[in-house]
Design an enzyme around this catalytic site. Sequence first.
Site, PDB file in Angstrom:
ATOM      1  N   ASP A   1      83.765  49.941  -8.889  1.00  0.00           N
ATOM      2  CA  ASP A   1      82.440  50.549  -8.837  1.00  0.00           C
ATOM      3  C   ASP A   1      81.448  49.642  -9.555  1.00  0.00           C
ATOM      4  O   ASP A   1      81.108  49.850 -10.718  1.00  0.00           O
ATOM      5  CB  ASP A   1      82.462  51.947  -9.445  1.00  0.00           C
ATOM      6  CG  ASP A   1      81.251  52.752  -9.003  1.00  0.00           C
ATOM      7  OD1 ASP A   1      80.394  52.177  -8.291  1.00  0.00           O
ATOM      8  OD2 ASP A   1      81.161  53.927  -9.366  1.00  0.00           O
TER       9      ASP A   1
ATOM     10  N   HIS B   1      81.686  52.933 -23.482  1.00  0.00           N
ATOM     11  CA  HIS B   1      80.978  53.494 -22.326  1.00  0.00           C
ATOM     12  C   HIS B   1      81.247  54.962 -22.090  1.00  0.00           C
ATOM     13  O   HIS B   1      80.601  55.581 -21.251  1.00  0.00           O
ATOM     14  CB  HIS B   1      81.297  52.684 -21.073  1.00  0.00           C
ATOM     15  CG  HIS B   1      82.497  53.157 -20.296  1.00  0.00           C
ATOM     16  ND1 HIS B   1      83.735  53.318 -20.872  1.00  0.00           N
ATOM     17  CD2 HIS B   1      82.638  53.495 -18.989  1.00  0.00           C
ATOM     18  CE1 HIS B   1      84.586  53.726 -19.944  1.00  0.00           C
ATOM     19  NE2 HIS B   1      83.956  53.849 -18.815  1.00  0.00           N
TER      20      HIS B   1
ATOM     21  N   ALA C   1      84.142  58.595 -23.005  1.00  0.00           N
ATOM     22  CA  ALA C   1      85.167  59.229 -23.833  1.00  0.00           C
ATOM     23  C   ALA C   1      86.540  58.588 -23.624  1.00  0.00           C
ATOM     24  O   ALA C   1      87.308  58.409 -24.561  1.00  0.00           O
ATOM     25  CB  ALA C   1      85.234  60.713 -23.516  1.00  0.00           C
ATOM     26  N   GLY C   2      86.835  58.228 -22.396  1.00  0.00           N
ATOM     27  CA  GLY C   2      88.187  57.739 -22.087  1.00  0.00           C
ATOM     28  C   GLY C   2      89.111  58.921 -21.854  1.00  0.00           C
ATOM     29  O   GLY C   2      89.042  59.929 -22.556  1.00  0.00           O
TER      30      GLY C   2
END
Lengths: 478, 146
Positions: free
Chosen positions: A92, A401, A403-404
Amino acid sequence: MQLIKLNDHLWEIPRQAPMLVPGRIYANERMIGELRDDPALTQVANVACLPGIVGYSLAMPDIHWGYGFPIGGVAAVDAQEGVISPGGVGYDINCGVRLARTNLEFAEVEARVDQLADALFAKIPAGVGSEGAIPGLSMAELRQVVTQGSEWALRNGYATRRDLEHTEEGGRLSGADPDQLSERAYKRGAKQLGTLGSGNHFLEVSRIDRIFDAGLADALGLRMNQVTVLIHSGSRGLGHQTCDDYLKVIGSAMARYEIRLPDRQLAAVPISSPEGQAYLGAMAAAANFAWCNRQVMMHLAQQAFLEALSISPRELGFELIYDVCHNIAKFEEHTFEHRQRRVCVHRKGATRAFGPGHPALPEALRPFGQPVLIPGDMGRYSFVMVGLETAMRETFGSSCHGAGRVMSRTKAKAEARGRDLPAELKAMGVTVRARTRAGVAEEMPAAYKDVDEVVRVMEAAGVTRNVARLKPFAVIKG
Amino acid sequence: MSNESRDTDAPLFREFEHTGDVGIEIIAPDRDQLFRRAALALASLLVDRSRVEEREEREVSVKGETDADLMHDLLAELLDVFVVDEFVWRDASVVCRDGSIKATLKGERFDADRHQFRGEIKAVTYHQLTVRQEGTDWRARIIFDI
């Protein structure tokens, strides 16, 4: 995997062949405990093998297992001698986040949250199976979109000049080459301009429930209880197809440049090679599509607010705070070991976080540092931070970037079985509108790490400073 | 040529854990069936396949040097059939030759409500992609980017 603790929030994987530089991971003791046997650490070491890599193979605290690069990975390579890796950008291309402010206070919309959520859900298409927000885009227009990015939106009434000033790169990455996108990429993008997509993409309407730095919040136009809109989306099918196309091109060209890497998804070629240049032209084109996409969605969100609340644009005061991308490779000047160098910074699930005074920032924001927008999960909160000088010295101007994830999609779906998640979220004060049940289940709050812990590590490391916390009350899922 | 009857009730594939995305493992008695089951698994990840009617046929052909390349390219092509042509399939027949695959899809135009859309798939990755014969079985592992 051998790990050396450098301080309470920074760990090092020592350099050992075939690594060209050490790996460095920003994490606290607890996070590192969970990461020790994670394949993501091997990926940090693999990235350290990229020819031309400068300094360190870096990972942010939201690190998790990706393809080739770990999610949360940052690698700066020498602009002359280095390589470009589509895996260091991801499928993306220019997936990113934008945050808009309003003049509204939560109390003014509290009674009309359902109408607002319905209006946003109706206005912003998901993508597959629906006409895009801008139906019938011709090939000529698509080529303009990928060349001009947000400027196309400005020329067509979907943006203001101010919006562009508050977008990373002004919403237009230079070097875009529309001829480097495949016909299939264009076909996938044709109906998807102004669409949200599914997976972890969303639009969330929040209220500011905490201010960490009153001065910075004021400078950005943020205050307690203010209603904000956060949009997380990317380049849609056009970008996904472009990554897939170039993994193949670059994967088969690698042998020609005698590049051997431990993982096929890490495929890379010299920046200066014809294949590298073609990818960079295509990547910039896809990045421009993504900026235009988020800009069009912001315009649609504004319309939804005006209609649902029957107020004027002046009363609404919808303004872009900033738009950041977190999947990209960009040429930047950085000082490393007292030497200024031009590098290509791959950020795969990492956000640019330039410190105060950086010339790339718009004049209005320059004294304060670049806004860094960190979405959390839909039940908890998201954060607004700003980049600090330390980011320029230690992370090539990069931060985390998001929370994961801690739970796979499969596991989340199993956990959600028999539960009414939208009702549970409603009880937590979050109204959700989603096109699929699975979409809500897979993105349930428990599937994510607490983003608070992630941003705390970045702040403790001096990379970013927290400004405000956003508490979602309406979430739109594709 | 596949002559296996439609086996919608048999477990076509097993999902395995991959943080953030979806991985599937497929086991089949022969190579044709392996690719056929992969095609059906993709449709099952996108929609409720049992709700799809077999009204039309679509043909998809791919060429590749290795079975892993063929698997990637076939599924990428099928993803394109879904995203661009908005066509979903309930069944498929697959013919494998050396270095090429032809798949015939049986389905209809996608209808998000009727087919119970389950969410987008961004791409078929090369990450830990394997296609191999083990004893009498054929096995594949594929991870999709969601």
